[in-house]
Design a protein around this motif. Structure first.
Motif, short mmCIF file in Angstrom:
data_model
loop_
_atom_site.label_atom_id
_atom_site.label_comp_id
_atom_site.label_asym_id
_atom_site.label_seq_id
_atom_site.Cartn_x
_atom_site.Cartn_y
_atom_site.Cartn_z
N LYS A 153 -17.28 10.62 -31.59
CA LYS A 153 -17.90 9.37 -32.04
C LYS A 153 -16.95 8.20 -31.85
CE LYS A 153 -20.71 11.91 -35.37
NZ LYS A 153 -20.93 12.23 -36.81
N ARG A 154 -15.66 8.41 -32.12
CA ARG A 154 -14.69 7.32 -31.92
C ARG A 154 -14.60 6.94 -30.45
NH1 ARG A 154 -11.65 10.33 -35.70
NH2 ARG A 154 -10.40 11.22 -34.01
N LEU A 155 -14.58 7.94 -29.57
CA LEU A 155 -14.53 7.65 -28.14
C LEU A 155 -15.77 6.88 -27.68
CD1 LEU A 155 -13.13 11.10 -26.99
CD2 LEU A 155 -11.99 8.90 -26.62
N LEU A 156 -16.93 7.31 -28.14
CA LEU A 156 -18.16 6.62 -27.78
C LEU A 156 -18.14 5.17 -28.23
CD1 LEU A 156 -20.86 9.34 -28.59
CD2 LEU A 156 -20.49 8.28 -26.35
N SER A 157 -17.61 4.91 -29.40
CA SER A 157 -17.63 3.55 -29.95
C SER A 157 -16.62 2.63 -29.25
CB SER A 157 -17.35 3.59 -31.45
OG SER A 157 -16.01 3.97 -31.72
N ARG A 158 -15.56 3.19 -28.68
CA ARG A 158 -14.50 2.38 -28.07
C ARG A 158 -14.74 2.06 -26.60
NH1 ARG A 158 -9.86 6.28 -28.77
NH2 ARG A 158 -8.85 4.83 -27.30
N ALA A 159 -15.54 2.88 -25.92
CA ALA A 159 -15.68 2.77 -24.47
C ALA A 159 -16.36 1.47 -24.05
CB ALA A 159 -16.47 3.96 -23.94
N LYS B 279 -14.86 -3.64 -27.52
CA LYS B 279 -14.74 -2.48 -26.63
C LYS B 279 -13.41 -2.51 -25.87
CE LYS B 279 -18.84 -1.24 -27.83
NZ LYS B 279 -19.03 -0.10 -28.74
N GLU B 280 -12.99 -1.35 -25.42
CA GLU B 280 -11.80 -1.23 -24.59
C GLU B 280 -12.20 -1.24 -23.12
OE1 GLU B 280 -9.38 1.98 -26.12
OE2 GLU B 280 -9.65 1.29 -28.18
N ASP B 281 -11.22 -1.18 -22.23
CA ASP B 281 -11.50 -1.39 -20.81
C ASP B 281 -11.98 -0.15 -20.05
OD1 ASP B 281 -10.83 -4.06 -20.96
OD2 ASP B 281 -8.72 -3.72 -20.46
N TRP B 282 -11.76 1.04 -20.60
CA TRP B 282 -12.08 2.27 -19.88
C TRP B 282 -13.55 2.67 -20.08
CZ3 TRP B 282 -13.57 5.82 -23.53
CH2 TRP B 282 -13.10 5.62 -24.84
N VAL B 283 -14.03 3.48 -19.16
CA VAL B 283 -15.41 3.98 -19.24
C VAL B 283 -15.37 5.46 -19.62
CG1 VAL B 283 -16.24 2.27 -17.62
CG2 VAL B 283 -15.55 4.52 -16.78
N PHE B 284 -16.51 5.96 -20.08
CA PHE B 284 -16.56 7.29 -20.68
C PHE B 284 -17.66 8.12 -20.04
CE2 PHE B 284 -17.23 9.76 -24.89
CZ PHE B 284 -16.22 10.66 -24.58
N PHE B 285 -17.35 9.38 -19.76
CA PHE B 285 -18.37 10.36 -19.39
C PHE B 285 -18.39 11.44 -20.45
CE2 PHE B 285 -19.72 14.43 -17.82
CZ PHE B 285 -20.87 14.14 -17.11
N LEU B 286 -19.58 11.78 -20.93
CA LEU B 286 -19.74 12.81 -21.95
C LEU B 286 -20.94 13.67 -21.59
CD1 LEU B 286 -19.02 13.98 -24.80
CD2 LEU B 286 -20.60 12.28 -25.75
N GLY B 287 -20.75 14.98 -21.53
CA GLY B 287 -21.88 15.85 -21.19
C GLY B 287 -21.42 17.25 -20.87
N ARG B 288 -22.22 17.96 -20.10
CA ARG B 288 -21.83 19.29 -19.63
C ARG B 288 -21.17 19.17 -18.27
NH1 ARG B 288 -27.13 20.22 -20.53
NH2 ARG B 288 -27.44 20.76 -18.34
N CYS B 289 -20.34 20.15 -17.96
CA CYS B 289 -19.63 20.17 -16.69
C CYS B 289 -20.53 20.85 -15.65
CB CYS B 289 -18.30 20.89 -16.84
SG CYS B 289 -17.18 20.64 -15.47
#
Length: 366
Positions: A243-249, A174-184
Motif C-alpha cells: 500500500k505504501r508503494l502504491l501511494s508513493r508511485a 508522488k515520487e518520480d518512479w513508476v510501479f508495476f504490481l501483479g503476477r510474473c
C-alpha cells in the motif's frame, strides 16, 4: 422474500484464509463481500479454510489449515467441494454463493439456487465448463468485458469487485518512479512496463508473485535480462508495504496483454491517489476513466508519453472514483439484487452496454 434478511452460504476456495494475509484476490473479495452483507442485515455462513477474520455469523471448514502451499493440486479443491456438499446438506439457507472452481458441479442436486462468480477468463474450456452446467448455476460476471466473452451463458448479473478505501493510504505528493504490481506472467506485460519506463526516463519498481514454474520461466527469459540501473526487483510484496508503494508511485504501469476480467491492482492504485497508465484491454475502460483517473492507450508505443502525462491527473479524483464505484457496500448491494432476482426467477435487466448501476440504483428487486 423481497424485504427480509437472506441466509447466504458463502463458499470460498480452500487456499487462503479470509481475509488473506498476503496473496489471495478471491479470498479478499469474499471477505469484503461477507462483511458488507452482514452489515446490510443478512446472515452469512462462511465455508472456507483457516481462521475466520470476517463478520460471518458462522464458519464451517473442510480444512483447518489453508492449502496455499498445494495451490495447483486438484485434491484440495475436490475434497473441499465434497466437504461443502456434506456441510450444506444440514444448512437452512436461501442461496449458495460459490467462488470455487469445482463447487458448482454440485449445484444441480440442490433445492436452493447456486450463484457463482466467474473470477477468471471465459474463453476456451472455462466457458465450456459453465455451458455444461447450464441453468443449474446463476453466473455473475465481474465486468462487462468478461461477460461479453461468453454472452450465451446463464448470466444473473454483473457486479464489479471492490475494496475498503479506509484500508488504503491516500497520498497527494508522488515520487518520480513508476510501479508495476501483479503476477510474473506475460499477459500482465511486466517486460513492456520496463521498456516503457526506460523510454520515459523513469525508474521502475517491480513487485510480482513469482513462485510457480511458468512465472519463474517468464522471469528468467524476459525480466532478468532487463534488470539493471533504474529497474528494481522487489519480488512479491503484500500488506502495508504494498500500500505504501502504491501511494508513493508517480503512476501504476499496467500494460495488459490479455482481456483482464477486472484487475484489482487498478483500483488499489487509484484509491491511493495514484493514476493508472494502461492499455485498452478487457475491463480497463470500465475501471479507469481516461484522462481523469489514469491514461488508457491503444498501443504500447504510446505508454512512455502517457507516463509523463500522468502528472496532470488529480490524485483526489482517483480516490473519489473508487469510493463512488468500487466500495464493498456497492458490491454487496449488487449481489443482494442478484440473489433476490434469482430467488424471484426474475431476469437480469442490466444491458451489456452503458454504465453498471451504482449503489443508489440498486434497490432490492421486489
Amino acid at each position: 422474500m423481497s424485504n427480509r434478511p437472506l441466509r447466504i452460504a458463502m463458499v470460498a476456495p480452500p487456499w487462503f484464509e479470509l481475509p488473506p494475509r498476503g496473496y489471495g484476490g478471491i479470498e479478499a473479495m469474499c471477505a469484503d463481500l461477507t462483511d458488507a452483507l452482514v452489515a446490510r442485515g443478512h446472515h452469512v455462513t462462511l465455508i472456507a479454510a483457516g481462521r475466520n477474520g470476517t463478520r460471518a455469523q458462522r464458519i464451517l471448514r473442510a480444512y483447518d489449515v489453508p492449502q496455499g502451499p498445494r495451490l495447483g493440486e486438484p485434491l484440495p479443491e475436490v475434497l473441499h467441494t465434497a466437504a461443502t456438499g456434506h456441510l450444506l446438506a444440514d444448512l437452512d439457507v436461501d442461496v449458495v454463493h460459490d467462488h470455487t472452481l469445482a463447487g458448482p458441479l454440485l449445484a444441480r442436486g440442490r433445492s436452493v439456487p447456486t450463484v457463482v462468480t466467474t473470477h477468471g477468463p471465459l474463453d476456451g474450456e472455462p466457458g465450456d465448463y459453465y455451458r455444461y452446467l447450464g441453468d443449474s448455476v446463476h453466473l455473475v460476471a465481474i465486468s462487462r468485458s468478461q461477460r461479453a466473452q461468453a454472452p450465451d451463458l446463464n448470466w444473473a448479473g454483473t457486479v464489479h469487485n471492490a475494496l475498503r478505501a479506509g484500508d488504503f493510504p491516500y497520498r497527494r505528493e508522488k515520487e518520480d518512479w513508476v510501479f508495476f504490481l501483479g503476477r510474473c506472467t506475460p499477459d500482465k506485460g511486466m517486460h513492456l512496463a520496463i521498456d516503457a519506463a526506460r523510454a520515459a526516463g523513469r525508474e521502475i519498481k517491480l513487485a510480482a508473485k513469482c513462485s510457480e514454474p511458468a512465472e519463474q520461466e517468464y522471469f528468467k527469459a524476459e525480466i532478468e535480462p532487463r534488470l539493471g540501473p533504474g529497474v528494481e526487483w522487489l519480488g512479491e510484496v503484500t500488506g502495508d508495504r504494498k500500500k505504501r508503494l502504491l501511494s508513493r508511485a508517480h503512476c501504476l504501469l499496467f500494460p495488459l496483454q490479455w482481456e483482464e476480467p477486472f484487475g484489482m491492482v487498478m483500483i488499489e492504485a487509484m484509491v491511493c491517489g495514484t493514476p493508472v497508465v494502461t492499455l485498452r484491454r478487457g475491463s480497463v475502460p470500465e475501471v479507469v476513466v481516461d484522462g481523469v483517473t489514469g491514461l488508457v492507450r491503444d498501443d504500447v508505443a504510446e505508454v512512455p508519453a502517457a507516463i509523463e502525462a500522468a502528472s496532470a491527473i488529480e490524485p483526489r479524483d482517483c480516490r473519489d472514483h473508487v469510493i463512488e464505484h468500487f466500495q464493498p457496500d456497492t458490491m454487496a448491494a449488487g449481489y443482494e439484487a442478484v440473489y433476490r432476482r434469482v430467488l424471484a426467477a426474475t431476469p437480469d435487466p442490466t444491458p451489456l452496454t452503458g454504465a453498471i448501476p451504482t449503489q443508489r440504483d440498486m434497490a432490492p428487486v421486489a
